[in-house]
Design a protein around this motif. Sequence first.
Motif, PDB file in Angstrom:
ATOM      1  N   SER A  61      13.863   6.240   6.949  1.00  0.00           N
ATOM      2  CA  SER A  61      13.347   5.588   6.318  1.00  0.00           C
ATOM      3  C   SER A  61      13.397   3.598   6.894  1.00  0.00           C
ATOM      4  CB  SER A  61      12.597   6.096   4.778  1.00  0.00           C
ATOM      5  OG  SER A  61      13.095   6.872   4.424  1.00  0.00           O
ATOM      6  N   LYS A  62      14.571   3.207   7.100  1.00  0.00           N
ATOM      7  CA  LYS A  62      14.573   1.896   7.331  1.00  0.00           C
ATOM      8  C   LYS A  62      14.191   1.735   9.069  1.00  0.00           C
ATOM      9  CE  LYS A  62      18.592   0.685   4.453  1.00  0.00           C
ATOM     10  NZ  LYS A  62      19.999   0.790   4.320  1.00  0.00           N
ATOM     11  N   LEU A  63      14.396   2.672  10.266  1.00  0.00           N
ATOM     12  CA  LEU A  63      13.607   3.141  11.017  1.00  0.00           C
ATOM     13  C   LEU A  63      12.226   2.593  11.354  1.00  0.00           C
ATOM     14  CD1 LEU A  63      14.311   2.909  14.126  1.00  0.00           C
ATOM     15  CD2 LEU A  63      14.727   5.081  13.913  1.00  0.00           C
ATOM     16  N   VAL A  64      12.421   3.903  10.754  1.00  0.00           N
ATOM     17  CA  VAL A  64      10.343   4.244  10.519  1.00  0.00           C
ATOM     18  C   VAL A  64      10.089   2.882   9.643  1.00  0.00           C
ATOM     19  CG1 VAL A  64       8.420   5.590   9.660  1.00  0.00           C
ATOM     20  CG2 VAL A  64      10.174   6.376  10.590  1.00  0.00           C
ATOM     21  N   SER A  65      10.580   1.964   8.350  1.00  0.00           N
ATOM     22  CA  SER A  65       9.923   1.005   7.901  1.00  0.00           C
ATOM     23  C   SER A  65      10.251  -0.119   8.595  1.00  0.00           C
ATOM     24  CB  SER A  65      10.610   0.724   6.766  1.00  0.00           C
ATOM     25  OG  SER A  65      10.420   1.648   5.570  1.00  0.00           O
ATOM     26  N   SER A  66      10.708  -0.934   8.939  1.00  0.00           N
ATOM     27  CA  SER A  66      11.203  -1.333  10.362  1.00  0.00           C
ATOM     28  C   SER A  66       9.919  -2.013  11.248  1.00  0.00           C
ATOM     29  CB  SER A  66      13.050  -1.968  11.496  1.00  0.00           C
ATOM     30  OG  SER A  66      12.853  -0.673  11.947  1.00  0.00           O
ATOM     31  N   LEU A  67       9.973  -0.453  12.013  1.00  0.00           N
ATOM     32  CA  LEU A  67       9.223  -0.554  12.927  1.00  0.00           C
ATOM     33  C   LEU A  67       7.308  -0.579  13.229  1.00  0.00           C
ATOM     34  CD1 LEU A  67      11.084   2.322  15.162  1.00  0.00           C
ATOM     35  CD2 LEU A  67      10.616   0.243  15.620  1.00  0.00           C
TER      36      LEU A  67
ATOM     37  N   ASP B 159       6.126  -2.117  10.696  1.00  0.00           N
ATOM     38  CA  ASP B 159       6.184  -3.625   9.421  1.00  0.00           C
ATOM     39  C   ASP B 159       6.444  -4.657  10.883  1.00  0.00           C
ATOM     40  OD1 ASP B 159       6.939  -3.422   7.156  1.00  0.00           O
ATOM     41  OD2 ASP B 159       8.632  -3.454   7.034  1.00  0.00           O
ATOM     42  N   ALA B 160       6.704  -3.958  11.383  1.00  0.00           N
ATOM     43  CA  ALA B 160       6.694  -5.262  13.054  1.00  0.00           C
ATOM     44  C   ALA B 160       5.767  -5.238  14.142  1.00  0.00           C
ATOM     45  CB  ALA B 160       8.928  -5.064  14.341  1.00  0.00           C
ATOM     46  N   GLY B 161       4.623  -4.148  13.560  1.00  0.00           N
ATOM     47  CA  GLY B 161       3.279  -3.866  14.724  1.00  0.00           C
ATOM     48  C   GLY B 161       3.149  -2.852  15.528  1.00  0.00           C
ATOM     49  N   TYR B 162       4.182  -1.871  15.482  1.00  0.00           N
ATOM     50  CA  TYR B 162       4.633  -1.027  16.723  1.00  0.00           C
ATOM     51  C   TYR B 162       3.863  -0.010  16.399  1.00  0.00           C
ATOM     52  CZ  TYR B 162       8.343  -3.522  19.078  1.00  0.00           C
ATOM     53  OH  TYR B 162       9.101  -4.276  19.491  1.00  0.00           O
ATOM     54  N   SER B 163       3.278   0.767  17.231  1.00  0.00           N
ATOM     55  CA  SER B 163       3.121   2.242  17.123  1.00  0.00           C
ATOM     56  C   SER B 163       3.914   3.519  17.396  1.00  0.00           C
ATOM     57  CB  SER B 163       1.728   2.799  18.346  1.00  0.00           C
ATOM     58  OG  SER B 163       0.668   1.492  17.411  1.00  0.00           O
TER      59      SER B 163
ATOM     60  N   PHE C 213       3.962  16.667  18.094  1.00  0.00           N
ATOM     61  CA  PHE C 213       3.896  15.165  18.588  1.00  0.00           C
ATOM     62  C   PHE C 213       2.859  14.685  17.417  1.00  0.00           C
ATOM     63  CE2 PHE C 213       1.478  12.082  21.000  1.00  0.00           C
ATOM     64  CZ  PHE C 213       2.289  11.600  21.748  1.00  0.00           C
ATOM     65  N   VAL C 214       3.679  13.475  16.261  1.00  0.00           N
ATOM     66  CA  VAL C 214       2.916  12.790  15.305  1.00  0.00           C
ATOM     67  C   VAL C 214       3.013  11.360  15.572  1.00  0.00           C
ATOM     68  CG1 VAL C 214       3.787  12.879  12.961  1.00  0.00           C
ATOM     69  CG2 VAL C 214       4.354  14.703  14.484  1.00  0.00           C
ATOM     70  N   ARG C 215       2.199  11.135  15.172  1.00  0.00           N
ATOM     71  CA  ARG C 215       1.860   9.379  15.169  1.00  0.00           C
ATOM     72  C   ARG C 215       1.908   8.618  13.339  1.00  0.00           C
ATOM     73  NH1 ARG C 215      -1.831   5.145  13.995  1.00  0.00           N
ATOM     74  NH2 ARG C 215      -1.738   3.788  15.285  1.00  0.00           N
ATOM     75  N   ILE C 216       3.026   7.814  13.335  1.00  0.00           N
ATOM     76  CA  ILE C 216       3.336   7.293  11.698  1.00  0.00           C
ATOM     77  C   ILE C 216       2.508   6.236  11.696  1.00  0.00           C
ATOM     78  CG2 ILE C 216       5.123   7.349  10.933  1.00  0.00           C
ATOM     79  CD1 ILE C 216       7.252   8.920  12.284  1.00  0.00           C
ATOM     80  N   SER C 217       2.183   5.964  10.857  1.00  0.00           N
ATOM     81  CA  SER C 217       1.682   5.133  10.717  1.00  0.00           C
ATOM     82  C   SER C 217       1.089   4.658   8.760  1.00  0.00           C
ATOM     83  CB  SER C 217       0.054   4.280  11.117  1.00  0.00           C
ATOM     84  OG  SER C 217      -0.851   5.734  10.352  1.00  0.00           O
ATOM     85  N   ARG C 218       1.917   2.976   9.053  1.00  0.00           N
ATOM     86  CA  ARG C 218       1.518   2.776   7.359  1.00  0.00           C
ATOM     87  C   ARG C 218      -0.141   3.441   6.315  1.00  0.00           C
ATOM     88  NH1 ARG C 218       4.258  -1.783   6.702  1.00  0.00           N
ATOM     89  NH2 ARG C 218       5.981  -0.205   5.418  1.00  0.00           N
ATOM     90  N   LYS C 219       0.152   4.535   5.602  1.00  0.00           N
ATOM     91  CA  LYS C 219      -1.274   4.858   4.112  1.00  0.00           C
ATOM     92  C   LYS C 219      -1.646   3.193   3.887  1.00  0.00           C
ATOM     93  CE  LYS C 219      -3.342   7.606   1.150  1.00  0.00           C
ATOM     94  NZ  LYS C 219      -3.340   8.472   0.267  1.00  0.00           N
ATOM     95  N   GLU C 220      -3.046   3.321   4.155  1.00  0.00           N
ATOM     96  CA  GLU C 220      -3.742   2.370   3.878  1.00  0.00           C
ATOM     97  C   GLU C 220      -4.249   1.944   2.369  1.00  0.00           C
ATOM     98  OE1 GLU C 220      -4.533  -0.546   5.472  1.00  0.00           O
ATOM     99  OE2 GLU C 220      -3.960  -0.365   7.622  1.00  0.00           O
ATOM    100  N   LYS C 221      -3.847   1.166   1.354  1.00  0.00           N
ATOM    101  CA  LYS C 221      -4.145   1.069   0.589  1.00  0.00           C
ATOM    102  C   LYS C 221      -5.604   0.465  -0.110  1.00  0.00           C
ATOM    103  CE  LYS C 221       0.067  -1.158  -0.986  1.00  0.00           C
ATOM    104  NZ  LYS C 221       1.045  -2.556  -2.065  1.00  0.00           N
ATOM    105  N   LEU C 222      -5.991   2.171  -1.233  1.00  0.00           N
ATOM    106  CA  LEU C 222      -7.720   2.197  -1.016  1.00  0.00           C
ATOM    107  C   LEU C 222      -8.110   0.941  -2.072  1.00  0.00           C
ATOM    108  CD1 LEU C 222      -7.676   5.839  -1.938  1.00  0.00           C
ATOM    109  CD2 LEU C 222      -8.236   3.890   0.311  1.00  0.00           C
TER     110      LEU C 222
END
Length: 206
Positions: free
Chosen positions: A90-96, A98-102, A197-206
């Motif tokens: 979770s830390k790895l994904v969140s840090s990436l 937050d830093a703006g990486y796809s 082959f999965v793209r991970i991104s933060r879910k936009e708040k509604l």
Amino acid sequence: MKDHADLELLRRVWKRFWVNEGLSERQILFAKGLGEKGSSEAALGSAFHNGIEIIGVVVDTIDEMLHGELFGKQGLTKRIEHWLDFGEWSKLVSSLVDAGYSIYLTADHGNVDIVGMGRPSEGVLAEARGERSRIYDSEALRQKSAETIAGSRILQPGGLPESYRPLFAPEGKGFILPGKSAVVHGGTAIEEVIVPFVRISRKEKL
């Protein structure tokens, strides 16, 4: 875990690809050995402030679990769940994020449960001896082994050189000690050859 030579080759290929895409080597990072507590911050912490555009990350932990698993996929799943509770993924994904990486997630292979059918005694016939396949340098040797290894299958997947002649273990079986269970790869089951082959991104708040 992949051996040092494999990882060095992967590092070189990764950098060469992105250099050919127009980036400089200073903008490219390849990090391995991630998965243990604190490993993500140690490997990537400075990258976010040094103009790194592309990061290749190898998370070794699950691969290490797989090769040491004695109780099949069910046991592997439990160990992965336990590892996820540590929070490093979770830390790895969140840090990436937050830093703006796809983020794109994939794997180098799948895996499958097998039961051992024994290791064939072939002397020097086989050029390479895996858990799910054996490789021969002549068709005559492959045919001879296919006749003596019950249930084995000859298949020539596309893309392999003609001199690379694999012989595959039957479905659900492997060339390990008789009756032994393991989670392995290297055969032709769909679980072994299809990878995510999965793209991970933060879910936009509604």
